[in-house]
Every structure is written in structure tokens, then in C-alpha cells.
Design a protein around this motif. Structure first.
Motif, short mmCIF file in Angstrom:
data_model
loop_
_atom_site.label_atom_id
_atom_site.label_comp_id
_atom_site.label_asym_id
_atom_site.label_seq_id
_atom_site.Cartn_x
_atom_site.Cartn_y
_atom_site.Cartn_z
N THR A 31 0.80 -1.23 0.00
CA THR A 31 0.00 0.00 0.00
C THR A 31 0.83 1.28 0.00
OG1 THR A 31 -0.06 0.20 2.40
CG2 THR A 31 -1.74 -1.22 1.38
N ASP A 33 1.37 2.97 2.36
CA ASP A 33 0.81 3.88 3.36
C ASP A 33 1.52 3.79 4.71
OD1 ASP A 33 -1.07 4.89 1.56
OD2 ASP A 33 -2.38 3.17 1.92
N SER A 69 -5.33 3.44 -2.11
CA SER A 69 -5.48 3.28 -0.66
C SER A 69 -4.73 4.42 0.01
CB SER A 69 -4.90 1.94 -0.21
OG SER A 69 -3.51 1.90 -0.47
N GLY A 70 -5.26 4.90 1.14
CA GLY A 70 -4.59 5.95 1.91
C GLY A 70 -4.25 7.15 1.03
N ARG A 72 -0.79 7.50 -0.05
CA ARG A 72 0.53 7.23 -0.66
C ARG A 72 0.42 6.26 -1.83
NH1 ARG A 72 4.66 9.42 1.64
NH2 ARG A 72 4.22 10.40 3.64
N ASP A 158 -0.48 1.72 -7.08
CA ASP A 158 -0.81 1.52 -5.66
C ASP A 158 -1.35 0.09 -5.49
OD1 ASP A 158 -1.11 2.13 -2.99
OD2 ASP A 158 -2.70 3.61 -3.27
N ASP A 159 -1.30 -0.40 -4.25
CA ASP A 159 -1.90 -1.69 -3.88
C ASP A 159 -1.52 -2.84 -4.82
OD1 ASP A 159 -2.94 -0.42 -1.74
OD2 ASP A 159 -5.00 -0.34 -2.47
#
Ligand SMILES: [Ca+2]
Length: 197
Positions: A31, A33, A69-70, A72, A158-159
Motif C-alpha cells: 500500500t 501507506d 489506498s490511503g 501514498r 498503488d496496492d
């Protein structure tokens, strides 16, 4: 009435459940994050090898570089290219895919490698403000990902999700525990004379 039933399930199902847990791989979703401040993705982050890449993770400014997500996500940066995009796996893994967003007109695809051989390529994903999932479409093991884009500076990832093919030590220990329990049950059954019959 309740106890024998519970015992039956414990005997019948526990070893089976533990054996299944051991054969399943551990899943990881990357993530970004949990990284505190903006910067190059650490070389050994999340069980992956980022050392040969220019992936830079950051928070702040959003669309079209929208995190999934989040706040970042990672970018290859302005000097990024396929040559600086490789992410290595510390152990052979299955790769499920990752989420991407970016300027309209920008696209991305991923080449999957194992043992230095190209084993699969994803479809080409057209990007926009909303993160979209690019699935790997490949169930075999991989040890390196290389990203291709018509404009590598203008998208974010991301992710990213993958599953290590090697059972975690914890589930290995659990499986051994399950085997020990099963052996005990069998031994006890054999050693107890058939007084119940
Ligand atoms: Ca994120």
C-alpha cells in the motif's frame, strides 16, 4: 451430546484445516501507506527488491495521480522508464495485479519474468483519474516485474498484490502441530482397548 460432536470435528477437521493453511501462500498488498515520508521506495520494502528501480512513493497532490489506498502511491518519476521499473521478488511468488491512475492517454502494461525468462504479459490498461486494476492474468510463479508505458512519468501505482509461494514458518509450525495432534489421536485410539464397543 455436544462434546462428542465437538471432539469429532476437532479430530476430523483440525488436521485438515492446518494442512490446508500450510499449502496456501501468504498474500501481501503493497500500500505504501506505512512509509512515513516521501522518498524512493526502500530497497527491501514489503518483501520485494526495489533496488534497481526509480519507484518513488509520496503523499499529497491527488488527481490524476489518485492513490487507491490511503494517500501514498508510487511513481517512476520524470526520468523513469521500463529500464528503471523492475521490481524483484525475494521468493518466487504469484502476482495478482496492481492499481494504476494517471493522465488520460497514458497506458501501462506489465511483463512478468521467472528465472530470466518472460513468462507472461498483462493487457494494456488505459489510465484516467480513477484508479483501475490491472490484473496479471497469470497464475504461475514470477520473480520480476517490468513495467511498460507510453509515458512512464505520468502514472502512479498503488496496492500491488502478490502471494509468496513458500509457506510462512508460522503456518509450517501449525501444520507440524496438526500432524502431531493427528498422530496422538491415532496412537490413543490404537492403545485404548475397545471397552466402548
Ligand atoms: Ca496507498
Amino acid at each position: 451430546m455436544r462434546k462428542p460432536l465437538a471432539r469429532f470435528f476437532a479430530r476430523a477437521c483440525l488436521p485438515l484445516t492446518l494442512a490446508l493453511a500450510a499449502s496456501f501462500a501468504s498474500a501481501t498488498v503493497v500500500t505504501f501507506d506505512d512509509l512515513g515520508s516521501d522518498g524512493l521506495v526502500p530497497a527491501d520494502y514489503a518483501g520485494l527488491d526495489w533496488s534497481g528501480s526509480s519507484w518513488f512513493q509520496y503523499a499529497g497532490e491527488q488527481a490524476p495521480y489518485t492513490p487507491h489506498s490511503g494517500d501514498r502511491r508510487a511513481t517512476l518519476g520524470f526520468d523513469g522508464s521500463s529500464a528503471t521499473s523492475a521490481i524483484g521478488f525475494l521468493t518466487p511468488s504469484t502476482f495478482q495485479g496492481a492499481w494504476f491512475a494517471g493522465f488520460q492517454g497514458v497506458n501501462v502494461a506489465i511483463d512478468l519474468y521467472f528465472g530470466g525468462q518472460l513468462v507472461a504479459s498483462t493487457a494494456t490498461l488505459d489510465l484516467g483519474d480513477s484508479p483501475a486494476f490491472l490484473g496479471s492474468g497469470y497464475n504461475g510463479l514470477v520473480d520480476r516485474l517490468v513495467f511498460r508505458s507510453n509515458d512512464p512519468a505520468f502514472f502512479v501505482m498503488d496496492d500491488l498484490s502478490f502471494a509468496s509461494a513458500v509457506p510462512e514458518p508460522a503456518s509450517g509450525a501449525l501444520a507440524l502441530g496438526g500432524l502431531a495432534v493427528a498422530a496422538l489421536v491415532i496412537r490413543r485410539r490404537r492403545s485404548v482397548p475397545s471397552t466402548q464397543a
